[in-house]
Design an enzyme around this catalytic site. Structure first.
Site, PDB file in Angstrom:
ATOM      1  N   LYS A 107     -29.158  -1.782 -47.064  1.00 14.02           N
ATOM      2  CA  LYS A 107     -30.205  -1.327 -47.975  1.00 14.02           C
ATOM      3  C   LYS A 107     -30.897  -0.082 -47.426  1.00 14.02           C
ATOM      4  CE  LYS A 107     -32.564  -4.438 -50.271  1.00 14.02           C
ATOM      5  NZ  LYS A 107     -32.196  -5.605 -49.534  1.00 14.02           N
TER       6      LYS A 107
ATOM      7  N   ARG B 156     -38.719  -5.859 -47.528  1.00 15.31           N
ATOM      8  CA  ARG B 156     -37.444  -6.482 -47.896  1.00 15.31           C
ATOM      9  C   ARG B 156     -36.472  -6.460 -46.727  1.00 15.31           C
ATOM     10  NH1 ARG B 156     -35.484  -3.604 -53.289  1.00 15.31           N
ATOM     11  NH2 ARG B 156     -34.391  -5.584 -53.638  1.00 15.31           N
TER      12      ARG B 156
ATOM     13  N   GLY C 135     -29.629 -12.167 -51.877  1.00  9.39           N
ATOM     14  CA  GLY C 135     -30.473 -13.318 -52.131  1.00  9.39           C
ATOM     15  C   GLY C 135     -30.618 -14.283 -50.979  1.00  9.39           C
TER      16      GLY C 135
ATOM     17  N   MET D  25     -31.969 -13.674 -47.872  1.00 14.07           N
ATOM     18  CA  MET D  25     -33.156 -13.493 -47.031  1.00 14.07           C
ATOM     19  C   MET D  25     -34.355 -13.150 -47.898  1.00 14.07           C
ATOM     20  SD  MET D  25     -31.416 -11.690 -43.697  1.00 14.07           S
ATOM     21  CE  MET D  25     -30.429 -10.546 -44.643  1.00 14.07           C
TER      22      MET D  25
ATOM     23  N   ARG E 111     -25.519  -0.161 -53.403  1.00 12.22           N
ATOM     24  CA  ARG E 111     -24.521  -0.696 -52.475  1.00 12.22           C
ATOM     25  C   ARG E 111     -23.191  -0.778 -53.211  1.00 12.22           C
ATOM     26  NH1 ARG E 111     -27.312  -6.686 -52.283  1.00 12.22           N
ATOM     27  NH2 ARG E 111     -26.972  -7.238 -54.460  1.00 12.22           N
TER      28      ARG E 111
ATOM     29  N   HIS F  84       5.583 -31.555 -48.790  1.00  7.71           N
ATOM     30  CA  HIS F  84       6.496 -31.485 -49.931  1.00  7.71           C
ATOM     31  C   HIS F  84       5.758 -30.991 -51.176  1.00  7.71           C
ATOM     32  CE1 HIS F  84       8.414 -33.263 -53.543  1.00  7.71           C
ATOM     33  NE2 HIS F  84       9.537 -32.901 -52.934  1.00  7.71           N
TER      34      HIS F  84
ATOM     35  N   ARG G 196      19.699 -21.254 -46.431  1.00  9.22           N
ATOM     36  CA  ARG G 196      19.573 -22.177 -45.303  1.00  9.22           C
ATOM     37  C   ARG G 196      20.383 -23.431 -45.592  1.00  9.22           C
ATOM     38  NH1 ARG G 196      13.748 -24.617 -44.052  1.00  9.22           N
ATOM     39  NH2 ARG G 196      14.302 -25.971 -45.823  1.00  9.22           N
TER      40      ARG G 196
ATOM     41  N   SER H   3      15.534 -15.505 -38.632  1.00  7.60           N
ATOM     42  CA  SER H   3      14.467 -15.712 -39.608  1.00  7.60           C
ATOM     43  C   SER H   3      13.511 -16.732 -39.015  1.00  7.60           C
ATOM     44  CB  SER H   3      15.037 -16.223 -40.929  1.00  7.60           C
ATOM     45  OG  SER H   3      14.005 -16.395 -41.873  1.00  7.60           O
TER      46      SER H   3
ATOM     47  N   THR I  77       7.987 -20.267 -39.629  1.00  7.70           N
ATOM     48  CA  THR I  77       6.687 -20.418 -38.964  1.00  7.70           C
ATOM     49  C   THR I  77       6.044 -21.771 -39.213  1.00  7.70           C
ATOM     50  OG1 THR I  77       5.636 -19.299 -40.840  1.00  7.70           O
ATOM     51  CG2 THR I  77       6.222 -17.955 -38.919  1.00  7.70           C
TER      52      THR I  77
END
Length: 888
Positions: free
Chosen positions: A31, A100, A109, A111, A344, A460, A622, A768, A771
């Site tokens: 601000k 402010r 909103g 603070m 902003r 699954h 695969r 491949s 992960t």
């Protein structure tokens, strides 16, 4: 002199000059930086000053202010007085200020704010004479005492509101400003009496005492519950602190030629280049946001105060051009004069963000690269899936894991057969299960969404739902599912079959009732953005696709091949599942081969359709991976039905099912181990692959199969399976009198495979990275059971993120990097990719780009997200990395 004393604590802005700039957000907060910048470029801003955010944590630690702050604040006040011609605490021409908050990262909103500071029994008379409006002056005084009592004295707002409502009711009016003057004066007195009674202290009359109390309260508001929770939700560090902005008051409550409001420079929902917001005449800012009065659309201001609206439009365009982005602005009009109180970066919905980025390129405000960089990749989910209308009235039932994005409403159904029947009849259903298995697949196909009490992000339910683009919430631990009674409950609250529920797979939230949904839409702006992203990125994006329909969907979303085709998913339905079960329970090789002969044409047909859908792009297939028991029924009725279908005694089938059960099936007989123990399974699948490839190639189609051997832990395992693949491929090529080039590689999903990647690279042509399993085996976690304690770990900071949702780059990532380095040291042209669900996570995409991988692969609806994330990764790396990439 030490550094802290060379840095100012207070920064003035006013009369076209400012001590700060927009680049000083870390010091001035968002601000304060915005006010300083607007002042410098000639935007009408009331004069004021900002107290640096660095003082916030200092104050909270000591509850005292540095001695030099007093002098700097008083000097700044004098400059504000000079700029306004008013004097703080003066009985004739009083200067009033607002106080402010304003952190470097916007926390709307969260603070505190205090308006009209400086009023007392003397200055209110000066304001009366100045404004020639005693009702306005005393209403401002009333507002100030009420705000100060709530914020500085930390009193509940409700007693103040009840007192105010009592007086409005007595006067027979709806608005505070319509009460008689003596009534407003009485309210001020009663507010002060309430403060004295509750706190044992008089309300401060000295304006400077008021100011220091307000400054302290704003700093204190950094640690309120709502501010702390907001920072936690948005990953804002507690160490940031808030600045304090002290600004000369301008009054929107002086009459019908005055007002206040909030507006965006463009519509944040659609992106249209028009002002979008709300305003109130004869009001202060708190009235707009408190709900005490109903604001009007900003467009109406054009009729009420046309000159002010025209000036607001001019300011909005100026700020957009200056900041080169959409602005979210607060303003006050005082007797026809416009003043800007904040600007902003405007938050916006994904459809608006994409449109705005593209139009700003056309307006030459930003470049194509900046447009691509501005869109958070995960926000594209709003364009690809239905979302819950933010105006819906929601009744939260429970929260689970956001396993597959999108939102859906439907009646709860607890049986897959029932879901299929109702779905075919046109009913919207949500399939609710403790956990899903292959037997539920047909019900999942017809359901709008899936909800499970157990399982994780790679369960699954999650994997199948993502592949189909259906919302899924998994692992809702508080959900007790009774499938026999066809009901579920949360903390005693029951949901039965036929009750409407809403599932939000993007957030993991489940709501009772039917929420309003917003349908997804892909515009020309989206297409344009993706074209720019594709020109920028180096990393290819493939799709995880198990069916021809998935393959076509992936291509529609821009996939450049298939990175993971899970052959087991082709067996989850109808006669295929029966044939698969027949193969599993066969007691000898001949029995297995009879069943495999039934499966061969089914697999071949699917592979043909998938190869055609990919139009010459690589397809990584695969070989069979999961434990065999996953294909077998678990319920008594289903076991008996299968025994009849296979013409074998139920007791014998029970023995086989029991024999196939494993204590830890994810580390048991699965992956390449199945192919080594039962080589006929590998041979059937490989034959189906190459017969399909030869058929497509013989009809002038382009095909690029890549055969992937799963769960390899040693190079010996790979060699044994590779031998079968090459032998069968040669047989098919001789039979069909055509040769199709192919690659043979492995899935790196075990730590040992990563650690011995140099040995594997001597045999494998591509790696491949799976992960999901690599995370399980590296962390020692079961992805289906970890939901019981991971929420606690996250809440208490044991881990920063769920490793099944966000790739663990420190641990799992180190293994991946090691495998990449070891593999390419042996085979420089080794193709590298990632095919776990992390492949669609923007952070993981950036990590893969940094490692120089060839591609990432993800579920169809995450392909655009990965494309955009790959482009952003390339932009981040430009100029900092000179690398070579193996030919794809």
């Amino acid at each position: 002199m030490s550094a802290p004393y060379t840095q100012p604590l207070v920064y003035f802005f006013g009369q076209g000059r400012a001590d700060g700039t927009a680049a000083m957000k870390d010091v001035l907060g968002g601000k304060g930086a915005g006010l300083a910048e607007m002042t410098t470029i000639g935007i009408p801003v009331p004069p004021g000053f900002t107290i640096a955010s660095s003082l916030c944590l200092q104050y909270l630690e000591s509850r005292t202010f540095p001695k030099r702050l007093k002098m700097q604040v008083e000097n700044a006040l004098q400059r504000v007085e000079a700029a306004t011609g008013k004097h703080f605490g003066d009985g004739d021409n009083p200067l009033l200020v607002s106080v402010r908050s304003g952190a470097a990262v916007s926390m709307p909103g969260m603070m505190e704010t205090i308006l009209n500071l400086g009023l007392n029994d003397v200055t209110v008379e000066g304001l009366t004479r100045q404004s020639k409006n005693p009702a306005f002056a005393w209403d401002s005084y009333r507002r100030f005492v009420q705000m100060y009592g709530s914020v500085v004295f930390d009193l509940s707002r409700k007693p103040f509101e009840h007192l105010l409502e009592e007086h409005r009711h007595r006067c027979g009016v709806q608005r505070d400003i319509d009460m008689p003057l003596d009534e407003i004066q009485a309210i001020v007195g009663r507010f002060k009496q309430h403060i004295l009674k509750e706190c044992g202290r008089e309300f401060p009359d000295d304006p400077l005492s008021q100011l220091w109390g307000a400054i302290a309260a704003v700093f204190e508001s950094w640690h309120t519950r709502r501010a702390t929770d907001y920072r936690k939700l948005h990953d804002i560090p507690d160490s940031m602190g808030t600045a304090v902005n002290v600004v000369a008051m301008v009054f929107g409550n002086l009459g019908e030629d005055s007002g206040t409001g909030v507006t965006f420079s463009r519509d944040p929902s659609t992106g249209e280049r028009v002002l979008y917001g709300e305003y109130l005449l004869n009001a202060q800012g708190e009235d707009v946001v408190s709900g005490s009065r109903t604001p009007e659309p900003i467009g109406n201001l054009k009729e009420r105060l046309p000159a002010s609206y025209q000036e607001l439009e001019r300011v909005a365009r100026t700020l957009e051009r200056h900041f080169r982005d959409v602005q979210d602005m607060e303003f006050t009009i005082e007797r026809g004069s416009l003043y800007m109180l904040q600007t902003r970066r405007g938050q916006r919905a994904a459809p608006a963000a994409v449109r705005i980025a593209c139009e700003m390129v056309g307006e030459e405000l930003i470049s194509e690269e900046e447009a691509v960089a501005r869109i958070p990749p995960n926000d594209l989910n709003q364009l690809l899936h239905p979302t819950i209308d933010p105006h819906s009235q929601l009744d939260l039932l429970t929260i689970g894991l956001p396993a597959s994005p999108g939102a859906a409403c439907g009646v709860a159904v607890f049986d897959a057969d029932r879901a299929e029947k109702l779905g075919r009849a046109g009913q919207s259903v949500i399939l609710v299960r403790r956990e899903t298995s292959p037997e539920d697949f047909h019900g999942m196909v017809l359901a709008k969404a899936v909800l499970t009490a157990r399982g994780g992000m790679t369960s699954h339910a999650a994997v199948v739902a993502r592949g189909m683009g259906k919302p899924c919430v998994a692992g809702a631990q508080a959900l007790l599912v009774d499938e026999k009674l066809e009901r579920c409950s949360v903390d005693g609250r029951a949901i039965g079959e036929g009750d409407w529920i809403t599932v939000d797979g993007s957030t993991g939230k489940v709501f009772a009732g039917q929420a309003a949904l917003i349908a997804p839409s892909l515009s020309g702006y989206f297409t344009q953005l993706m074209q720019w992203a594709d020109r920028i990125r180096q990393l290819r994006v493939r799709v995880n696709a198990d069916t021809p329909a998935d393959a076509h969907r992936g291509r529609d979303f821009g996939a450049e091949g298939i990175g993971l085709c899970r052959t087991e998913h082709m067996f989850f339905d109808g006669e295929r599942l029966t044939a698969m079960r027949e193969m599993i329970v066969a007691q000898d090789l001949a029995g297995r081969q009879r069943a495999l002969a039934k499966l061969l044409p089914m697999q071949r047909s699917d592979f043909e359709a998938i190869f055609r859908a990919m139009e010459g792009y690589a397809v990584t297939i695969r070989l069979l991976d999961p434990p065999l028991h996953e294909f077998l029924p678990k319920q008594r009725a289903e076991i008996d039905a299968l025994a009849i279908e296979l013409e074998m005694p139920a007791e014998e089938l029970d023995v086989i099912i029991d024999r196939l059960q494993e204590v830890n099936p994810m580390l048991g007989l699965r992956g390449c181990r199945l192919g080594i123990i039962y080589p006929e399974i590998t041979a059937m699948q490989v034959r189906a692959i190459f017969e399909a490839a030869c058929t497509v190639a013989s009809r002038k189609g382009r095909v690029m199969p890549e055969v992937m051997i799963p769960l390899t832990a040693s190079v010996v395992e790979f060699r044994k399976q590779a031998l079968i693949v090459r032998q069968v491929a040669e047989e098919v090529f001789r039979e069909r009198q055509i040769t199709v080039p192919f690659l043979l590689g492995t899935m790196i999903e075990l730590p040992r495979a990563a650690l011995t990647a140099d040995e594997l690279a001597r045999e494998a042509q591509f790696f491949s990275f799976g992960t999901n399993d690599l995370t399980q085996t590296t962390w020692g976690l079961s992805r289906d059971d970890a939901g019981k304690f991971l929420p606690y770990y996250l809440e208490h900071g044991v881990i920063e993120a769920d490793p099944f949702q966000v790739l663990d780059q420190v641990g799992v990532g180190r293994l991946i990097q090691m495998a990449c380095d070891l593999g390419r040291r042996i085979r420089p042209d080794l193709k590298l990719g990632i095919c776990g669900e992390h492949g669609g996570d923007p952070g993981a995409v950036a990590f893969c780009d940094k490692l120089g991988m060839n591609y990432v692969s993800c579920s169809p609806f995450r392909v655009p997200i990965a494309r955009l994330a790959a482009a952003q990764a390339a932009l981040a790396a430009r100029g900092t990395m000179d690398r070579t990439r193996a030919t794809v």
